[in-house]
Write a protein that holds these residues in place. Structure first.
Motif, mmCIF file in Angstrom:
data_model
loop_
_atom_site.group_PDB
_atom_site.id
_atom_site.type_symbol
_atom_site.label_atom_id
_atom_site.label_comp_id
_atom_site.label_asym_id
_atom_site.label_seq_id
_atom_site.Cartn_x
_atom_site.Cartn_y
_atom_site.Cartn_z
ATOM 1 N N GLY A 122 0.791 -1.223 0.000
ATOM 2 C CA GLY A 122 0.000 0.000 0.000
ATOM 3 C C GLY A 122 0.821 1.270 0.000
ATOM 4 O O GLY A 122 0.269 2.365 -0.077
ATOM 5 N N GLY A 123 2.170 1.148 0.101
ATOM 6 C CA GLY A 123 3.024 2.320 -0.067
ATOM 7 C C GLY A 123 3.493 3.037 1.176
ATOM 8 O O GLY A 123 3.935 4.185 1.102
ATOM 9 N N LYS A 124 3.423 2.398 2.337
ATOM 10 C CA LYS A 124 3.911 3.010 3.578
ATOM 11 C C LYS A 124 5.400 2.690 3.740
ATOM 12 O O LYS A 124 5.784 1.517 3.850
ATOM 13 C CB LYS A 124 3.127 2.484 4.779
ATOM 14 C CG LYS A 124 1.618 2.683 4.684
ATOM 15 C CD LYS A 124 1.235 4.159 4.664
ATOM 16 C CE LYS A 124 -0.288 4.333 4.762
ATOM 17 N NZ LYS A 124 -0.687 5.744 4.704
ATOM 18 N N MET A 125 6.254 3.739 3.789
ATOM 19 C CA MET A 125 7.699 3.540 3.739
ATOM 20 C C MET A 125 8.420 4.110 4.944
ATOM 21 O O MET A 125 7.943 5.029 5.612
ATOM 22 C CB MET A 125 8.263 4.192 2.479
ATOM 23 C CG MET A 125 7.900 3.494 1.198
ATOM 24 S SD MET A 125 8.417 4.426 -0.275
ATOM 25 C CE MET A 125 6.996 5.498 -0.489
ATOM 26 N N ALA A 126 9.615 3.560 5.175
ATOM 27 C CA ALA A 126 10.512 4.085 6.201
ATOM 28 C C ALA A 126 11.953 3.881 5.751
ATOM 29 O O ALA A 126 12.290 2.866 5.138
ATOM 30 C CB ALA A 126 10.284 3.394 7.542
#
Length: 277
Positions: A122-126
């Motif tokens: 879903g595109g949640k990045m770190a």
């Protein structure tokens, strides 16, 4: 029932169970092939929404905890730099899957000595500061890292692994009971699965992410050859590596060779992107 007949019956039941598990899977093509030609179809048993909801909840909890601990986006310069790179990569995701434009993309920087970065479904990045500081990455190398991680999300590798594990667990558990293998036999079967199917599939995922990642970087105007120097730095930072057959990643030599070939394949995209900037 004779031993031979019983064995044949058990084997037939195991085959039926395997077929039933596989028939419950949906065959999908998560992404378009792109210039790099990643067009492997995938069998999914876990719904995409289920994986994405779990990822969204996990990310929210992780970011909230990082904020409480004072390790979230502490360095504005680093945050601005990371987001600038990622914001050039994200629009290129539509070349592999048009629906990515609707994703709720988000990028944060976590203060940690760990050399790491990731992109959840879903595109949640770190991005961890250890990756930026220890490797002294250039913007091109940072694009290679994040292109690779975004590629995992686009290809839904997490969903695919979860589906494979769901099928494997059901077959191994029931199969062990049918064949009377006991706990020790079941453990042996689990290890056999990981060695013959589980780990090789993970290596395939890594190779796909490498190839899709360098195309994303090239289309965004970042030099795809930076992926080679990036993984050379990774190798130096990580020291010795596990034997290929025990690793979820391709061997160092295989990865560098593959990146060399595919970075050249997408160089025209890079040159086109540079001419437009």
């Amino acid at each position: 029932m004779t031993r031979l007949t019983r064995y044949a019956f058990q084997k037939s039941m195991l085959c039926l169970l395997t077929a039933a598990s596989l028939s419950a899977c949906e065959t999908v093509q998560t992404t378009q092939a792109g210039t790099v030609g990643v067009d492997r179809s995938q069998r999914m048993m876990v719904p995409a929404a289920e994986i994405e909801n779990a990822a969204r909840q996990e990310y929210g909890q992780l970011i909230a905890k990082a904020g409480q601990q004072g390790v979230l986006n502490r360095n504005p310069t680093q945050v601005e730099r990371v987001r600038a790179v990622v914001n050039r990569l994200i629009p290129q995701a539509v070349n592999f899957r048009p629906d990515a434009v609707k994703w709720a993309w988000e990028t944060n920087v976590l203060s940690s000595a760990e050399v790491n970065a990731w992109c959840m479904p879903g595109g949640k990045m770190a991005v961890y500061t250890g990756l930026i500081e220890k490797l002294r990455v250039t913007d091109d190398e940072l694009a290679a890292v994040m292109g690779h991680e975004i590629a995992h999300a686009l290809r839904e590798h997490a969903r695919e692994r979860a589906s494979q594990q769901m099928v494997a667990n059901s077959v191994i558990t029931v199969g062990s009971a049918l064949l009377g293998l006991g706990e020790l036999g079941q453990k042996g079967a689990e290890f056999a699965y990981m060695g013959l199917l589980g780990l090789p599939n993970s290596r395939a995922h890594e190779t796909e992410a490498d190839r899709v990642g360098i195309e994303l970087a090239a289309r965004a105007g970042y030099d795809p050859r930076a992926a080679i120097t990036l993984w050379q730095k990774m190798a130096q930072a990580g020291g010795g590596e596990a034997p290929k057959f025990l690793s979820t990643h391709p061997s160092r030599e295989d990865r560098l060779n593959d990146l060399t070939v595919y970075s050249q394949r997408v160089m025209p995209l890079y040159e086109q992107a540079r001419s437009r900037r």
